[in-house]
Design an enzyme around this catalytic site. Structure first.
Site, PDB file in Angstrom:
ATOM      1  N   LYS A 158       0.854  -1.191   0.000  1.00 29.44           N
ATOM      2  CA  LYS A 158       0.000   0.000   0.000  1.00 29.44           C
ATOM      3  C   LYS A 158       0.890   1.241   0.000  1.00 29.44           C
ATOM      4  O   LYS A 158       1.683   1.440   0.918  1.00 29.44           O
ATOM      5  CB  LYS A 158      -0.903   0.007   1.231  1.00 29.44           C
ATOM      6  N   ARG A 161      -9.771 -12.019   0.806  1.00 30.72           N
ATOM      7  CA  ARG A 161     -10.629 -13.016   0.163  1.00 30.72           C
ATOM      8  C   ARG A 161      -9.937 -14.380   0.068  1.00 30.72           C
ATOM      9  O   ARG A 161     -10.601 -15.412   0.052  1.00 30.72           O
ATOM     10  CB  ARG A 161     -11.050 -12.512  -1.222  1.00 30.72           C
TER      11      ARG A 161
END
Length: 578
Positions: free
Chosen positions: A359, A436
């Site tokens: 990030k 996920r």
């Protein structure tokens, strides 16, 4: 969490210097401060692999930071029917709608309750409300010191048009608690200007919402501050909404749910150098030991996860010095009979760096990625609350695949192919779409427990925040029945959910040339494609819902966790109980 960011008892993880020696076992003591007057010490944690676990414990005390043990607020609630003028205490607060604030041609209140108070105060209440331009809009409040009543102060709190009554009543409790904190008040009373039109059931729900707001409005997480003030509020009287055993039960229920919300808040607020996957697992075991009559805990280590072929989950965890811990709590009703089996699955990334797709740049929120386990906090907060409430007829499995998403030579790389426990292969085209991957194996595990319905919660996508903003969670499910159940529960809890489409044609962007699927389909419709990905790991016979709470998990203004999801989950489980 992909692209951008994604609620007891006070946690105190203290580790002695001897824990890092070459002794044959590692001892970690987790001590918890009291809430609602409860205190306990968890059993020691021993490791089979001393070196590996000792390094994990060292990480838990990185920076020599330990949470302070804070004495939790103890608030007593009572439902009373008493003349407002005769009530004696520090603050008498009245919740008013805009309609309640209407005045006649003589600038006198038309509402009977306000009219009676104003008469006792010689017209000072109507005069002050006019001078302060108070008209009952949501968010407005005024606390006045006016002689003439048994209370030292009288307050008016705006409910707006009460279009969303439960949220308004919860805000009423929060506002009065905040006023009590500011005034150092120890006892307050809360009532409504207009309660005559409420049904008996509505009065019970209103009292519960007010009590919830009061508890949460009083609470402050000061565990990591060098100095903190003790809360002054000791008692709250709820007036004019009835008395008796039913409302007392409802107030007790509100306290139980609040304990779960506060626990969830503290989990999310705890930094990643304190709350590691190992500590999150210990927290889970502590909940099970506290309510051992209805809860049991199973914690799977790396080797056990390998035996279950959880390649997707283990790939995410591979880069971290802190080993993953797969958490499974099981609630079984005290009566024994089970009519419905449910599962609550929570994303448990105690920190998310993004991995090799690190990030970066403005708005990436990497400094807030401790809250990437907000889904697991909601699930464990619900487990704590349900352990106290003990609903009948329902079995609930609480499942968290806890780990960190870090960067190292052992970590998964973009382009790697991983295999989930149901045999499906995934090409990792973005290591920052890691949540996920952990949920994939957690959902397969949940289905294998023989459950009929699954709700998973995750701080999954920045796309959902773009779509719905910071205060609304997105709901994805192919089941209309399950959607109706959970949305009805959210209306009672006052939490905001919005059902989003499961557009199957978008799955085209999730296809891989070399594996069964990729793990992200790009920016467009990112929250939808994430939900479609999760669907691949759910048995078709099981009703399933995904809740993306990336926005409402965190309050930017307060710079703290919200505890979002706990109250809705508890309501939903209760609706499925006998």
């Amino acid at each position: 969490m992909a692209a951008i960011r994604v609620s007891s008892l006070t946690l105190l993880a203290s580790t002695s210097a001897s824990s890092f020696s070459s002794s044959s076992s590692v001892f970690t003591k987790l001590q918890f401060g009291p809430i609602w007057g409860i205190s306990l010490t968890a059993a020691p944690l021993y490791s089979k692999r001393t070196r590996r676990m000792a390094h994990s414990i060292a990480r838990a005390t990185l920076g020599l930071t330990q949470p302070n043990q804070i004495e939790a607020a103890k608030i007593s609630f009572a439902a009373k029917e008493i003349d407002l003028i005769e009530w004696k205490g520090d603050i008498l607060a009245v919740g008013v709608t805009e309609k309640d604030m209407a005045k006649d041609e003589n600038s006198k209140f038309k509402n009977f309750t306000l009219q009676k108070l104003d008469s006792q105060l010689g017209g000072s209440l109507s005069e002050a409300s006019t001078e302060e331009d108070f008209n009952g809009k949501a968010g407005q409040s005024t606390i006045l010191r006016l002689p003439g009543l048994g209370s030292k102060r009288v307050g008016l709190v705006g409910l707006g048009s009460a279009a969303d009554p439960m949220a308004s009543y919860r805000s009423l409790g929060e506002a009065v608690a905040a006023a009590a904190k500011s005034a150092l008040a120890s006892n307050i009373a809360i009532t409504l200007a207009s309660s005559e039109g409420l049904s008996t059931e509505a009065k019970l729900s209103t009292a519960s919402a007010i009590a919830t707001g009061a508890v949460l409005g009083t609470y402050e997480d000061n565990r990591f501050k060098s100095e903190s003030k003790k809360p002054s509020l000791k008692s709250v009287d709820i007036l004019g909404l009835g008395t008796g055993s039913e409302i007392e039960k409802k107030l007790k229920y509100a306290e139980d749910v609040c304990a779960g919300i506060i626990f969830g808040k503290e989990l999310v607020n705890a930094p990643a150098n304190v709350l590691t996957p190992a500590v999150l697992a210990e927290e889970s075991k502590r909940i099970a030991s506290l309510y051992s009559d209805v809860l049991s805990a199973t914690i799977l280590d790396v080797e056990q996860c390998k035996e279950l072929k959880m390649g997707s989950y283990l790939a995410v965890a591979a880069a971290s010095a802190n080993p993953p811990h797969f958490i499974h709590l099981c609630y079984k009703p005290p009566g024994g009979e089970v009519k419905t089996k449910l599962a609550l699955v929570g994303k448990g990334l105690t920190f998310d760096s993004g991995g090799y797709n690190i990030k970066t740049g403005p708005g990436c929120s990497i400094e807030l990625m401790k809250f990437d386990m907000g889904g697991s906090a909601a699930v464990l907060g619900a487990a704590k609350a349900l352990g106290q409430i003990k609903p009948a007829g329902v079995e609930v499995h609480f499942i968290v695949a806890a780990c960190e998403n870090m960067i190292s030579g052992t970590g998964m790389r973009p382009g790697d192919i991983v295999t989930a426990s149901n045999g499906k292969t995934i090409e990792v085209n973005n290591t920052d779409a890691e949540g996920r991957l952990t949920l994939a194996d957690a959902l397969v595990y949940a289905c294998n427990q023989g459950v009929e319905k699954i709700v998973d919660l995750a701080t999954l996508t920045g796309a959902c925040i773009v779509a719905l903003g910071p205060s609304i969670a997105g709901v994805f499910t192919p089941s209309d029945d399950l959607a109706s159940e959970v949305l009805a529960a959210s209306e009672v809890s006052g939490e905001k959910l919005w059902r989003m489409p499961m557009e199957e044609s978008y799955w085209e962007s999730m296809k891989s040339g070399v594996a069964d699927m990729v793990n992200t389909g790009g920016r467009q419709g990112g929250a939808i494609t994430a939900a479609l990905f999760l669907k691949q790991f759910v048995d078709e016979k099981v009703q399933w819902m995904h809740i993306d709470l990336a926005g409402p998990v965190w309050n930017d203004k307060k710079k703290a966790a919200t505890g979002f999801g706990v109250s809705t989950l508890v309501e939903w489980v209760l609706k499925n109980s006998s």
